[in-house]
Design an enzyme around this catalytic site. Structure first.
Site, PDB file in Angstrom:
ATOM      1  N   LYS A  61       0.631  -1.179  -0.080  1.00 50.20           N
ATOM      2  CA  LYS A  61      -0.051  -0.089   0.008  1.00 50.20           C
ATOM      3  C   LYS A  61       0.772   1.290   0.039  1.00 50.20           C
ATOM      4  O   LYS A  61       0.390   2.400  -0.535  1.00 50.20           O
ATOM      5  CB  LYS A  61      -0.893   0.108   1.151  1.00 50.20           C
ATOM      6  N   GLU A 100      -2.114   7.709   7.925  1.00 51.64           N
ATOM      7  CA  GLU A 100      -2.726   8.619   7.139  1.00 51.64           C
ATOM      8  C   GLU A 100      -3.926   9.561   7.705  1.00 51.64           C
ATOM      9  O   GLU A 100      -4.078   9.108   8.565  1.00 51.64           O
ATOM     10  CB  GLU A 100      -3.821   7.747   5.950  1.00 51.64           C
ATOM     11  N   HIS A 135     -15.033  -1.889   9.061  1.00 50.77           N
ATOM     12  CA  HIS A 135     -14.289  -1.354   7.663  1.00 50.77           C
ATOM     13  C   HIS A 135     -14.196  -2.242   6.462  1.00 50.77           C
ATOM     14  O   HIS A 135     -13.685  -2.475   5.699  1.00 50.77           O
ATOM     15  CB  HIS A 135     -12.778  -1.334   8.020  1.00 50.77           C
ATOM     16  N   ARG A 159      -8.144  -7.522  -9.173  1.00 45.98           N
ATOM     17  CA  ARG A 159      -8.666  -8.806  -9.285  1.00 45.98           C
ATOM     18  C   ARG A 159     -10.230  -8.361  -9.323  1.00 45.98           C
ATOM     19  O   ARG A 159     -10.794  -7.135  -9.175  1.00 45.98           O
ATOM     20  CB  ARG A 159      -8.538  -9.570  -7.911  1.00 45.98           C
TER      21      ARG A 159
HETATM   22  P1  ADP Z   1      -8.397  -3.128   3.180  1.00 40.82           P
HETATM   23  O1  ADP Z   1      -7.460  -3.139   2.359  1.00 40.82           O
HETATM   24  O2  ADP Z   1      -8.144  -3.677   4.695  1.00 40.82           O
HETATM   25  O3  ADP Z   1      -9.683  -3.054   3.154  1.00 40.82           O
HETATM   26  P2  ADP Z   1      -8.481  -0.170   3.083  1.00 40.82           P
HETATM   27  O4  ADP Z   1      -7.110   0.687   3.152  1.00 40.82           O
HETATM   28  O5  ADP Z   1      -9.125  -0.215   1.818  1.00 40.82           O
HETATM   29  O6  ADP Z   1      -8.409  -1.366   4.032  1.00 40.82           O
HETATM   30  O7  ADP Z   1      -9.800   0.540   3.780  1.00 40.82           O
HETATM   31  C1  ADP Z   1     -10.891   0.177   4.256  1.00 40.82           C
HETATM   32  C2  ADP Z   1     -11.941   1.193   4.789  1.00 40.82           C
HETATM   33  O8  ADP Z   1     -11.426   1.813   6.032  1.00 40.82           O
HETATM   34  C3  ADP Z   1     -12.320   2.168   3.882  1.00 40.82           C
HETATM   35  O9  ADP Z   1     -13.453   1.817   3.087  1.00 40.82           O
HETATM   36  C4  ADP Z   1     -12.594   3.069   4.982  1.00 40.82           C
HETATM   37  O10 ADP Z   1     -14.195   3.033   5.303  1.00 40.82           O
HETATM   38  C5  ADP Z   1     -11.741   3.113   6.160  1.00 40.82           C
HETATM   39  N1  ADP Z   1     -10.595   3.961   5.842  1.00 40.82           N
HETATM   40  C6  ADP Z   1      -9.454   3.545   5.565  1.00 40.82           C
HETATM   41  N2  ADP Z   1      -8.480   4.395   5.572  1.00 40.82           N
HETATM   42  C7  ADP Z   1      -9.165   5.741   5.854  1.00 40.82           C
HETATM   43  C8  ADP Z   1      -8.800   6.909   6.114  1.00 40.82           C
HETATM   44  N3  ADP Z   1      -7.648   7.330   5.849  1.00 40.82           N
HETATM   45  N4  ADP Z   1      -9.751   7.875   6.226  1.00 40.82           N
HETATM   46  C9  ADP Z   1     -11.264   7.427   6.762  1.00 40.82           C
HETATM   47  N5  ADP Z   1     -11.454   6.085   6.611  1.00 40.82           N
HETATM   48  C10 ADP Z   1     -10.500   5.268   6.125  1.00 40.82           C
END
Ligand code: ADP
Length: 506
Positions: A116, A200, A235, A292
């Protein structure tokens, strides 16, 4: 076109890929673990090859066994589905080295997007806006604190190798940071074998909106609009729709163009998804790319008419983008409810088990992608997804109305819990109906007590009658299958069955 494809997956996505194979005149080959000997994907494939014991690490994650199965079955290509080995660059490489085709992007693209932090750097360099935060992984909590002060609290601490909502912590204030760093690093080490982490900014009123992309080997890369995925627990997504009620036409164009740029930056091939986080002012930022097919791909298929899984296979076989993808048109609205064996009243914890009665809905505007059948078992070993219920309408209101009707028809009963009542509750929620929600919606609005009302409250007599009728039908069918041996002990009376709390919860 390939003659035979091996599907390195299970459950609803394996059944979905079998269907695409049938549509293309390709023979599907299934693989299965010991826990899946009688699973639906095994029954529906032309050939099924055992690949090991129930735990995924010894079966669906066993690359060598899967490649061996592919050779033995004389299949030319492997479709990885989602999860398991779908985003494992070593697997994609091994498949290629074995002289087989991996149905997906190159191992290099998977690798570039899989880390990431690396992906954030790559995207920033390509002119794609990324969520403000670390340019690299962080070494310790001191570094994390300095950066958190710079971007401003609240912040999100994340594992570089994370996925599936794991290895992530929201930190509201300085005092929580040190403990969170320790927790994320150790969770990441045990879950992903990689303790690196980054930080982040936590976006304000965050929405998760993603863009579907599709690219062929001739260099054509298109986007197929967005999917709204903000209805999440832990999440993780449970309901998706397209288009997003929050996205304006100008924003759709801009997000689409940026998603295409992101895909081109890694010479992407096939179907992929660029995930964005969007704040209250409609600023959008790259979150990650999933290299994917996504669980929620059917909603895009419903509004564009593009068969994404078929397109993945055609592109892997050297074909071009389908004509309907070259100049895509957004037609109507589609919603997806993920039906899980989980208990919303217990924090949405998995509650897998045997399905005794299974009657999915039918009718106008309804699509149901399932990996089970009446009498099947949802095993404890894997993601407890049962099926996906998708509805289409000319408008969002029509799609929601059809979802409400379809959920009303749906009966699942047995030794498991499901989230059907949660979906019924959601489809009646004024904020959901108004399109007024972000990723915090379930945490803010959902109370387990609401489920009793969604299940029918005082007016549950017709539902109870339907349940008893279904239980009777199930028992008759079971008795017909096993006339002598099982009629006594295991043949529960339908009245007893109906009295089980989990059964009544449907
Ligand atoms: P994963 O790969 O584990 O699914 P992601 O990075 O795609 O993780 O994040 C999953 C979810 O977490 C996002 O859809 C959002 O709801 C929340 N999220 C992730 N990063 C942030 C952020 N910087 N600010 C607010 N919500 C976040």
């Amino acid at each position: 076109m390939f003659k035979r494809i091996l599907i390195a997956n299970r459950g609803e996505i394996a059944v979905r890929i079998i269907r695409a194979c049938r549509d293309l005149g390709v023979q599907p080959v299934a693989v299965f673990s010991q826990a899946d000997r009688t699973a639906r994907h095994v029954r529906e494939a032309d050939l099924a090859v055992p690949i090991g014991p129930a735990p995924a690490a010894q079966s669906y994650l066993n690359s060598a066994a899967i490649i061996e199965a592919c050779r033995g079955a004389k299949a030319e290509a492997i479709h990885p589905g989602y999860g398991f080995l779908a985003e494992n660059p070593a697997f994609a490489r091994a498949v290629k080295q074995a002289g087989l085709v991996f149905i997906g992007p190159s191992a290099e693209a998977i690798e570039q997007m899989g880390d990431k932090v690396r992906a954030r750097g790559l995207m920033a360099a390509a002119g794609v806006p990324v969520v403000p935060g670390s340019p690299a992984t962080l070494d310790d909590s001191r570094q994390a604190l300095a950066l958190a002060r710079e971007v401003g609290f609240p912040v999100m601490l994340k594992a570089a190798a994370g996925g599936g909502g794991k290895g992530m912590r929201l930190i509201e204030q300085e005092a929580e940071l040190e403990a969170a760093v320790r927790a994320v690093a150790s969770e990441a080490r045990s879950a992903f074998g990689d303790g690196r982490f980054y930080l982040e900014k936590y976006l304000d009123c965050p929405r998760h909106i993603e863009v579907q992309v599709l690219a062929d080997a001739a260099g054509r890369t298109v986007h197929l609009f967005e999917r709204e995925c903000s209805i999440q627990r832990r999440h993780q997504k449970v309901v998706e729709e397209t288009p997003s009620p929050f996205v304006t036409p100008a924003m759709r164009r801009e997000m689409g163009e940026i998603a295409v740029r992101a895909a081109r930056a890694v010479n992407y091939l096939g179907a992929g998804t660029i995930e964005f986080l969007v704040d209250a002012r409609r600023n959008f930022y790259f979150l990650e790319m999933n290299t994917r097919i996504q669980v929620e791909h059917p909603v895009t298929e419903m509004v564009t008419g593009v068969d994404l899984v078929k397109a993945q296979i055609e592109i892997a076989a050297g074909g071009k983008l389908p004509a309907e993808a070259e100049h895509p048109v957004l037609n109507g609205w589609a919603l997806e409810c993920r039906i899980y064996a989980e208990d919303p009243a217990q924090g949405f914890t998995p509650a897998p088990g045997a399905i005794e009665v299974f009657r999915p809905p039918e009718g106008p505007g309804v699509r149901h992608d399932s990996g089970v059948y009446p009498g099947a078992e949802v095993p404890v070993y894997y993601d407890p997804i049962i099926s996906k219920l998708i509805t289409w309408g000319n408008s969002r209101a029509e799609a929601i109305g059809r979802m409400r009707r379809a959920l009303g028809e749906f009966t699942i009963a047995g030794r498991l819990a499901t989230n059907l009542d949660f979906h019924r509750w959601l489809m009646d929620h004024p904020r959901f109906i108004a399109g007024d929600f972000d990723t915090r919606f379930i945490a803010q609005e959902f109370k387990p007590a609401a489920l009793a009302r969604a299940a029918g409250g005082g007016d549950d007599e017709p539902r109870a009658a339907a349940l008893v009728a279904a239980a009777l039908a199930w028992q008759e069918a079971a008795a017909a299958r096993q006339p002598a041996t099982r009629a006594g002990g295991a043949g529960l009376s339908p009245w007893k069955m109906a009295a089980r709390t989990r059964l009544l919860r449907r």
